[in-house]
Write an enzyme that holds these catalytic residues in place. Structure first.
Site, mmCIF file in Angstrom:
data_model
loop_
_atom_site.group_PDB
_atom_site.id
_atom_site.type_symbol
_atom_site.label_atom_id
_atom_site.label_comp_id
_atom_site.label_asym_id
_atom_site.label_seq_id
_atom_site.Cartn_x
_atom_site.Cartn_y
_atom_site.Cartn_z
ATOM 1 N N VAL A 14 -1.528 -1.988 9.607
ATOM 2 C CA VAL A 14 -1.951 -0.615 9.879
ATOM 3 C C VAL A 14 -3.382 -0.386 9.373
ATOM 4 O O VAL A 14 -4.098 0.489 9.826
ATOM 5 C CB VAL A 14 -0.989 0.402 9.198
ATOM 6 C CG1 VAL A 14 -1.344 1.832 9.547
ATOM 7 C CG2 VAL A 14 0.463 0.124 9.589
ATOM 8 N N ARG A 34 -10.737 6.207 5.761
ATOM 9 C CA ARG A 34 -12.037 6.802 6.113
ATOM 10 C C ARG A 34 -12.286 8.129 5.411
ATOM 11 O O ARG A 34 -11.353 8.877 5.147
ATOM 12 C CB ARG A 34 -12.057 7.102 7.619
ATOM 13 C CG ARG A 34 -12.295 5.920 8.459
ATOM 14 C CD ARG A 34 -12.748 6.359 9.827
ATOM 15 N NE ARG A 34 -11.655 6.737 10.707
ATOM 16 C CZ ARG A 34 -11.835 7.254 11.908
ATOM 17 N NH1 ARG A 34 -13.057 7.478 12.367
ATOM 18 N NH2 ARG A 34 -10.797 7.560 12.670
ATOM 19 N N HIS A 86 -8.425 -0.012 18.765
ATOM 20 C CA HIS A 86 -8.180 1.244 18.053
ATOM 21 C C HIS A 86 -9.523 1.832 17.619
ATOM 22 O O HIS A 86 -9.832 1.956 16.456
ATOM 23 C CB HIS A 86 -7.300 0.958 16.837
ATOM 24 C CG HIS A 86 -6.793 2.188 16.153
ATOM 25 N ND1 HIS A 86 -6.284 3.264 16.819
ATOM 26 C CD2 HIS A 86 -6.701 2.492 14.834
ATOM 27 C CE1 HIS A 86 -5.910 4.179 15.945
ATOM 28 N NE2 HIS A 86 -6.163 3.740 14.727
ATOM 29 N N ASN A 121 -11.765 -3.740 3.128
ATOM 30 C CA ASN A 121 -10.398 -3.940 3.611
ATOM 31 C C ASN A 121 -10.105 -5.388 3.991
ATOM 32 O O ASN A 121 -8.964 -5.846 3.853
ATOM 33 C CB ASN A 121 -10.102 -2.977 4.770
ATOM 34 C CG ASN A 121 -9.867 -1.557 4.251
ATOM 35 O OD1 ASN A 121 -9.850 -1.340 3.038
ATOM 36 N ND2 ASN A 121 -9.692 -0.607 5.144
ATOM 37 N N VAL A 179 -0.271 6.637 3.942
ATOM 38 C CA VAL A 179 0.467 6.084 5.087
ATOM 39 C C VAL A 179 1.729 5.364 4.601
ATOM 40 O O VAL A 179 2.817 5.548 5.161
ATOM 41 C CB VAL A 179 -0.407 5.102 5.907
ATOM 42 C CG1 VAL A 179 0.394 4.493 7.058
ATOM 43 C CG2 VAL A 179 -1.644 5.812 6.465
ATOM 44 N N GLY A 215 0.087 4.313 -0.565
ATOM 45 C CA GLY A 215 -0.731 5.527 -0.492
ATOM 46 C C GLY A 215 -0.163 6.493 0.527
ATOM 47 O O GLY A 215 1.054 6.557 0.715
ATOM 48 N N GLY A 242 0.873 -1.174 0.000
ATOM 49 C CA GLY A 242 0.000 0.000 0.000
ATOM 50 C C GLY A 242 0.907 1.219 0.000
ATOM 51 O O GLY A 242 1.511 1.548 1.028
HETATM 52 N N1 APR Z 1 -2.470 -4.554 -3.046
HETATM 53 C C1 APR Z 1 -1.636 -3.522 -2.822
HETATM 54 N N2 APR Z 1 -2.054 -2.279 -2.526
HETATM 55 C C2 APR Z 1 -3.379 -2.073 -2.445
HETATM 56 C C3 APR Z 1 -4.322 -3.101 -2.655
HETATM 57 C C4 APR Z 1 -3.814 -4.390 -2.966
HETATM 58 N N3 APR Z 1 -4.637 -5.426 -3.188
HETATM 59 N N4 APR Z 1 -5.559 -2.577 -2.511
HETATM 60 C C5 APR Z 1 -5.417 -1.266 -2.222
HETATM 61 N N5 APR Z 1 -4.086 -0.959 -2.191
HETATM 62 C C6 APR Z 1 -3.466 0.356 -1.998
HETATM 63 C C7 APR Z 1 -4.226 1.465 -2.743
HETATM 64 O O1 APR Z 1 -3.981 1.378 -4.145
HETATM 65 C C8 APR Z 1 -3.637 2.702 -2.098
HETATM 66 O O2 APR Z 1 -2.501 3.194 -2.791
HETATM 67 O O3 APR Z 1 -3.500 0.807 -0.665
HETATM 68 C C9 APR Z 1 -3.227 2.211 -0.712
HETATM 69 C C10 APR Z 1 -3.986 2.911 0.409
HETATM 70 O O4 APR Z 1 -3.581 4.238 0.414
HETATM 71 P P1 APR Z 1 -4.573 5.457 0.744
HETATM 72 O O5 APR Z 1 -5.829 5.299 -0.013
HETATM 73 O O6 APR Z 1 -3.778 6.709 0.587
HETATM 74 O O7 APR Z 1 -4.940 5.208 2.278
HETATM 75 P P2 APR Z 1 -4.033 5.569 3.565
HETATM 76 O O8 APR Z 1 -4.398 6.911 4.054
HETATM 77 O O9 APR Z 1 -2.618 5.261 3.263
HETATM 78 O O10 APR Z 1 -4.617 4.514 4.613
HETATM 79 C C11 APR Z 1 -4.417 3.124 4.434
HETATM 80 O O11 APR Z 1 -4.275 2.700 6.777
HETATM 81 O O12 APR Z 1 -4.582 4.070 8.614
HETATM 82 C C12 APR Z 1 -5.175 3.104 7.785
HETATM 83 O O13 APR Z 1 -7.538 3.604 7.871
HETATM 84 C C13 APR Z 1 -6.392 3.643 7.067
HETATM 85 O O14 APR Z 1 -7.181 1.529 6.236
HETATM 86 C C14 APR Z 1 -6.480 2.707 5.884
HETATM 87 C C15 APR Z 1 -4.996 2.374 5.602
#
Ligand code: APR
Length: 313
Positions: A120, A84, A177, A97, A13, A11, A9
């Site tokens: 996370v 969220r 959490h 998720n 985080v 993104g 992921g």
């Molecule tokens: N494989 C790899 N990456 C994935 C997959 C997958 N199957 N599905 C989703 N992702 C990636 C998305 O493409 C995205 O880039 O996970 C990333 C999530 O990033 P954001 O949308 O920016 O979310 P973020 O703010 O990083 O939060 C991620 O952490 O704190 C927790 O509640 C929050 O559940 C959330 C997670």
């Protein structure tokens, strides 16, 4: 040989975690995201790599959509999933998720059978439980990140209110959490002195309440996502404790088998974190009020787990 950290992921985080990890030269970092975002993932990793000469950091950062590139990682952080939006609770994320966490956990463990997993993704306590079941790993190597973040928020609010350095605040937030997490005010100190020497009870109560909804406060302010700098910093503190075998005493989301009267669930408790992962869960003496709060928090976590199980996970 340098340690290897993969972050699934890439993104908000995940990218912030890569940034903190690189800045501390903890390990070579592999950012993994889905195929349609491969360019973006590679771009973030390359951009960070290009910062290393400026900052004098001896680490490699790579971006990929191929889990094979994460092979033989020492630690894998899972942030994959959706975040969220205003008005949503962490539990609202569960269906999407859970599917993602199951899929990525299977891929991660196929390539890194000896790694330590740190989750996370929210709803955290349920997602790390799912990761534990899917991975088949021993409980020491499956950990959730929540308590370090919740405690950091609590410490920041105390420092802001008392007008003292964040460095001098010792504290611990336990429980799930969610909005009924349990900041241990009785065990909170500033420079070794009781919190009550610095703040009135009404100020402490307000800080506890603000801590509980601390994630929601950021969600509201950002408008289109959830917190990432502090969650990422908290995660990397745990990664550091493991990779540098620091034996840090931190609140972590751990699998419980009777500790605190809880069984077959993950929840935030104090633990010793080192090279083996969770090396010891610490059972501290709680008074009646604290035990009641922890039970209420455990009941909420239990409800989310029931939802997860009812969905067939
Ligand atoms: N494989 C790899 N990456 C994935 C997959 C997958 N199957 N599905 C989703 N992702 C990636 C998305 O493409 C995205 O880039 O996970 C990333 C999530 O990033 P954001 O949308 O920016 O979310 P973020 O703010 O990083 O939060 C991620 O952490 O704190 C927790 O509640 C929050 O559940 C959330 C997670």
């Amino acid at each position: 040989m340098r340690k290897k950290l993969s972050i699934v992921g890439a993104g908000n985080v995940g990218a912030a975690a890569a940034h903190w990890a690189a800045s501390q030269q903890l390990a070579d970092v592999v950012l993994v995201d889905i195929a349609p975002l491969e360019g973006k993932t590679k771009g973030k990793a390359l951009d960070l790599m290009e910062a290393t000469p400026v900052l004098g950091l001896d680490v490699r950062l790579t971006g990929t959509s191929d889990f094979a590139d994460s092979a033989n990682s020492d630690v894998v952080v899972i942030t994959a999933g959706i975040a969220r939006k205003p008005g949503m609770s962490r539990d609202d994320l569960i269906g999407t998720n859970a599917r993602i966490v199951k899929e990525v956990t299977e891929k991660v463990v196929a390539h890194s059978p000896d790694c330590i997993l740190i989750y996370v993704t929210n709803p955290l306590d349920a997602m790390v439980y799912l990761g534990y079941k899917v991975s088949g790993f021993p409980k020491q190597r499956v950990i959730g990140q929540a308590g370090v973040l919740d405690t950091a928020r609590y410490r920041a609010f105390i420092a802001m209110e008392a007008g003292v350095s964040v460095k001098d605040i010792q504290a611990m937030v336990l429980g799930g959490h969610g909005d009924d997490m349990v900041p241990l005010t009785r065990h909170t100190s500033i420079g070794g002195l009781p919190l009550s020497e610095f703040l009135r009870q009404d100020q402490i109560d307000a800080i506890v309440e603000r801590t509980r909804v601390g994630g929601g406060e950021i969600v509201k302010l950002l408008g289109d996502g959830s917190a990432y700098y502090a969650p990422a910093a908290a995660t990397i503190q745990m990664v550091e404790a493991i990779l540098r075998d620091q034996k840090r005493v931190l609140p972590v989301t751990a699998y419980l088998q009777g500790e605190y009267g809880l069984r077959d669930m993950f929840m935030g408790v104090p633990a010793v974190l080192g090279a083996a992962g969770i090396e010891r869960v610490l059972e501290v003496q709680l008074d009646g009020a604290e035990r009641a709060l922890l039970s209420a928090s455990a009941a909420s976590v239990g409800k989310t787990l029931d939802t997860l199980k009812a969905m067939g996970f």
